[in-house]
Design an enzyme around this catalytic site. Structure first.
Site, PDB file in Angstrom:
ATOM      1  N   ASP A 450       0.833  -1.206   0.000  1.00 38.98           N
ATOM      2  CA  ASP A 450       0.000   0.000   0.000  1.00 38.98           C
ATOM      3  C   ASP A 450       0.868   1.256   0.000  1.00 38.98           C
ATOM      4  O   ASP A 450       2.068   1.207   0.318  1.00 38.98           O
ATOM      5  CB  ASP A 450      -0.879  -0.025   1.274  1.00 38.98           C
ATOM      6  CG  ASP A 450      -2.217   0.657   1.070  1.00 38.98           C
ATOM      7  OD1 ASP A 450      -2.329   1.492   0.164  1.00 38.98           O
ATOM      8  OD2 ASP A 450      -3.164   0.347   1.838  1.00 38.98           O
ATOM      9  N   ASP A 513     -11.097   1.741  -2.899  1.00 37.46           N
ATOM     10  CA  ASP A 513     -11.657   1.469  -1.577  1.00 37.46           C
ATOM     11  C   ASP A 513     -13.169   1.574  -1.627  1.00 37.46           C
ATOM     12  O   ASP A 513     -13.854   1.161  -0.687  1.00 37.46           O
ATOM     13  CB  ASP A 513     -11.112   2.473  -0.545  1.00 37.46           C
ATOM     14  CG  ASP A 513      -9.732   2.068  -0.029  1.00 37.46           C
ATOM     15  OD1 ASP A 513      -9.305   0.926  -0.313  1.00 37.46           O
ATOM     16  OD2 ASP A 513      -9.083   2.885   0.648  1.00 37.46           O
TER      17      ASP A 513
HETATM   18  C1  GLA Z   1      -5.797   1.720   2.405  1.00 42.73           C
HETATM   19  C2  GLA Z   1      -6.243   0.569   1.520  1.00 42.73           C
HETATM   20  C3  GLA Z   1      -7.224  -0.297   2.256  1.00 42.73           C
HETATM   21  C4  GLA Z   1      -6.608  -0.799   3.543  1.00 42.73           C
HETATM   22  C5  GLA Z   1      -6.119   0.384   4.384  1.00 42.73           C
HETATM   23  C6  GLA Z   1      -5.340  -0.090   5.586  1.00 42.73           C
HETATM   24  O1  GLA Z   1      -6.820   2.639   2.602  1.00 42.73           O
HETATM   25  O2  GLA Z   1      -6.767   1.049   0.312  1.00 42.73           O
HETATM   26  O3  GLA Z   1      -7.619  -1.389   1.449  1.00 42.73           O
HETATM   27  O4  GLA Z   1      -5.551  -1.669   3.247  1.00 42.73           O
HETATM   28  O5  GLA Z   1      -5.290   1.254   3.642  1.00 42.73           O
HETATM   29  O6  GLA Z   1      -4.863   0.947   6.364  1.00 42.73           O
END
Ligand code: GLA
Length: 697
Positions: A450, A513
């Site tokens: 990420d 997301d």
């Molecule tokens: C980001 C990602 C999510 C999750 C969060 C965790 O927002 O897009 O899928 O992994 O971080 O903190």
């Protein structure tokens, strides 16, 4: 041979299965663009313009199309390359000095050598041809062979010419939770600029261009290109006063310069491009085929369960094990432990940088969960955010100089985190070792990488905007050499990291997301314009959806997520027996159709109804699947007609509808179409079909 050269007049004709591209060397040794479009039979008919002045206010460089415009002289349009030599000269004057051709099984490469008139500074224009995919790729390599450093102020990979005005330009806009929002605008006089200045994110625009002449899915001319770069790109579209439209793409020159020391060279990211005279569908297919066959791993993507939305930061070994049991019962093949497992990571406040397993949450070590997951026959995946550090984390306390910063300024945090300067050898080594140790110590099959904030305050370095991402490409490539079976998923606050630079280096991509199944239809449709379905992760999550507040039936949520690589992110500990049973059925159906979904051709079908149906077809060899969605029925609802694409007219197909099997010819299904009426709101259907003579059983 896809590259033909007429050596008499120095004309180069490059051809793929159905397109051609041509340029030539003019009487001053400069390259002039000659043609891009439908295939031409030979280079003989193409003529290179001679550069004679027509009017003092329309310099000849401006009115004849330059193949690779450099900065300097009577040139006022956008340039692809600007260099500053040690003596202060900021003009490039090149001469053509020859070419080389190289051929491999799937591609052919033409390199055209240019050299500065005065300085030992070389420019190699590269043209890669992928004949079978009807695609080409341009790039440029610059070499400083002078004895002093040369500063590069701009480097764009290519300029392309389209011989029309008033084209339609399409790209996407968006932000977190709203990626891939397609827009189309008319090109007129002036310029359109799309770019990214954030170093990380592509939420806002994506590095590609589509220019069409009122094309539809299946008709009309489309010129398109996708830059193989993650992060700071720039794309400029300019309709000139001389009857053509120019496009350039390359590294963004915003806050960017690159110093080439004596002997140093640099290659700009490739610009993949193509032409279709049969609409957007051909464009998408050419890109998808290339991505699937040449860039991505061949195996099918596993059905995953990810615990993020169920537990967020509050992970414990026991609860994750319980989730793993449920996930395996449902049919998941990969269990992914998301954020919250390491350091003092109880919220966004702390933990990033301290990549050791939190003992409070995993008193018996991470092995306990890994073993449980493996014991259930699933693969194990884990979340990391290697480029980042929280100010409170030990890593930052010990190495405050490892982040991008200015000595005299306060560094901004975002999501309470700083960005590590990946271009420092010690930081790169730390990140590589951290991941290598994690993959060596634990039986991990999948890394979700990420990146949740943009880069800022880069310190004195002005080249990090391209070197940061190059370092990530290298670290992941090296890790994959040592751990070849591990899959890497790219995520950046959702879908902030998908482009043709990272595709293939990473294997899986988090699309957004935003997991609202209705919003996702728009996001996924637009994503498919350029990126293959196999690169599109889609999860089923709980309702009311955390972003939209919408409540959508579980079947529709599954169908929407089954359009890509299926995942589940619900709190499955709270599932009712009915929800569990439905999930098992859906996942099992998905596994059956998965080869068609992930490796088949994808068609965005026309909806002839006044009702807002979303209709899609997937086709692989003799097998096909139709997806139909009706988010809301309108008054006087009369259903729709599904007209399929690319079947064999005279073959019979069996369609497995909810009312039973129907056998129809390819012609009937393509031209007459299948009547379909879904009832109610958030109605959906997945309908399989196959060519009759291959029917099993
Ligand atoms: C980001 C990602 C999510 C999750 C969060 C965790 O927002 O897009 O899928 O992994 O971080 O903190």
């Amino acid at each position: 041979m896809s590259v033909t050269v007429n050596t008499e007049n120095n004309v180069f004709l490059l051809s793929t299965a159905s397109t051609s591209y041509a340029f030539g060397v003019d009487d001053r040794g400069l390259l002039r663009h000659l043609y891009w479009g439908k295939k031409l039979p030979s280079a003989e008919e193409l003529e290179v313009p001679s550069l004679t002045e027509v009017s003092t206010n329309d310099p000849v460089f401006e009115i004849t199309p330059g193949e690779f415009p450099v900065h300097g002289g009577l040139r006022y349009k956008e340039h692809c390359l600007k260099a500053a030599f040690a003596d202060g000269t900021r003009e490039l004057v090149y001469q053509y000095c020859g070419y080389d051709v190289e051929q491999e099984e799937n591609w052919e490469k033409l390199v055209v050598h240019l050299k500065d008139d005065h300085y030992e500074f070389c420019i190699d224009l590269q043209y890669l041809l992928y004949p079978a995919y009807d695609l080409m790729e341009r790039s440029v390599v610059i070499r400083n062979q002078t004895e002093s450093p040369v500063r590069i102020d701009r480097i764009h990979s290519a300029q392309l010419h389209i011989p029309y005005e008033n084209l339609n330009f399409s790209n996407v806009h968006g932000h977190w939770g709203a990626e891939q929002q397609r827009f189309t605008q008319k090109v007129s006089y002036g310029k359109i600029v799309i770019e990214n200045r954030r170093g990380i994110s592509s939420h806002n625009h994506n590095p590609y261009f589509i220019l069409d002449r009122d094309a539809t899915e299946t008709s009309g001319e489309v010129y398109f290109g996708a830059l193989r770069l993650t992060g700071n790109f720039k794309g400029i579209v300019e309709q000139t006063p001389y009857g053509e439209t120019l496009v350039q793409m390359g590294l963004n020159d915003h806050d960017f310069t690159l110093e080439l020391t004596p002997g140093e060279s640099f290659q700009a990211p490739g610009l993949l491009f193509g032409y279709s005279d049969s609409g957007f569908e051909t464009m998408s297919h050419n890109l998808h085929h290339f991505a699937r066959k040449e860039l991505m791993r061949q195996e099918l993507k596993p059905v995953l369960y990810n615990s993020w939305e169920a537990t967020e930061f509050h992970v414990t070994s026991q609860e994750q094990i319980k989730l793993a049991h449920k996930a395996s019962e449902m049919g998941a093949e990969l269990f992914v432990l998301d954020d919250g497992w390491f350091g003092e990571r109880h919220s966004t406040q702390n933990g990033l940088g301290n990549w050791y397993v939190n003992e409070g949450k995993f008193p018996n070590g991470l092995e306990e969960l890994v073993d449980a997951v493996k014991g259930l026959g699933m693969k194990f995946g884990i979340w990391v955010e290697p480029e980042m550090v929280n100010p409170k984390a030990q890593l930052y306390q010990q190495h405050p100089d490892w982040i991008y910063h200015y000595e005299t300024r306060v560094t901004d945090t975002s999501r309470v985190q700083y960005v590590l300067n990946m271009t420092k050898p010690e930081v790169r080594e730390f990140i590589y070792n951290m991941l290598d140790n994690l993959l060596t110590r634990y039986d991990i099959d999948y890394i979700k990488w990420d990146a949740n904030r943009p880069i800022s305050q880069t310190g004195p370095q002005t080249d990090i905007w391209c070197k940061h991402i190059q370092t990530i490409y290298q670290v992941v490539t090296e890790l994959k050499k040592k751990h070849p079976d591990v899959l890497f998923e790219a995520c950046a606050s959702g879908g902030g990291r998908i482009d043709y630079g990272i595709l293939g280096i990473f294997d899986d991509f988090w699309t957004s997301d935003n997991t609202d199944a209705y919003d996702r239809l728009y996001i996924q449709d637009s994503y498919s314009t350029v990126y293959p379905i196999k690169a599109m992760r889609a999860w089923v999550t709980d309702c009311p959806n955390f972003l939209s507040g919408r409540v959508i039936p579980l079947t529709f949520r599954y169908h929407s997520a089954m359009m890509g690589s299926l995942g589940v992110g619900c709190n499955i500990l709270k599932f009712s027996p009915e929800e569990m049973e439905l999930s098992q059925r859906m996942i099992s159906q998905y596994k059956q159709i998965r080869p068609v979904i992930q490796d088949g051709d994808f068609y965005r079908l026309e909806n002839p109804s006044a009702n807002g149906y979303f209709l899609y077809e997937y086709l692989k060899d003799d097998q096909g699947v139709i997806f139909a969605f009706l988010p809301q029925s309108k008054v006087g609802h009369r259903g729709t007609t599904v007209r399929l694409r690319n079947l064999e007219e005279n073959e019979a197909y069996t369609v497995y509808t909810s009312q039973g099997e129907v056998v129809k010819s390819g012609s009937y299904l393509m031209y007459h179409g299948l009547p379909l009426r879904l009832a109610g709101d958030y109605a959906s259907a997945v309908i399989r079909f196959e060519k009759k003579h291959t029917q099993k059983g």
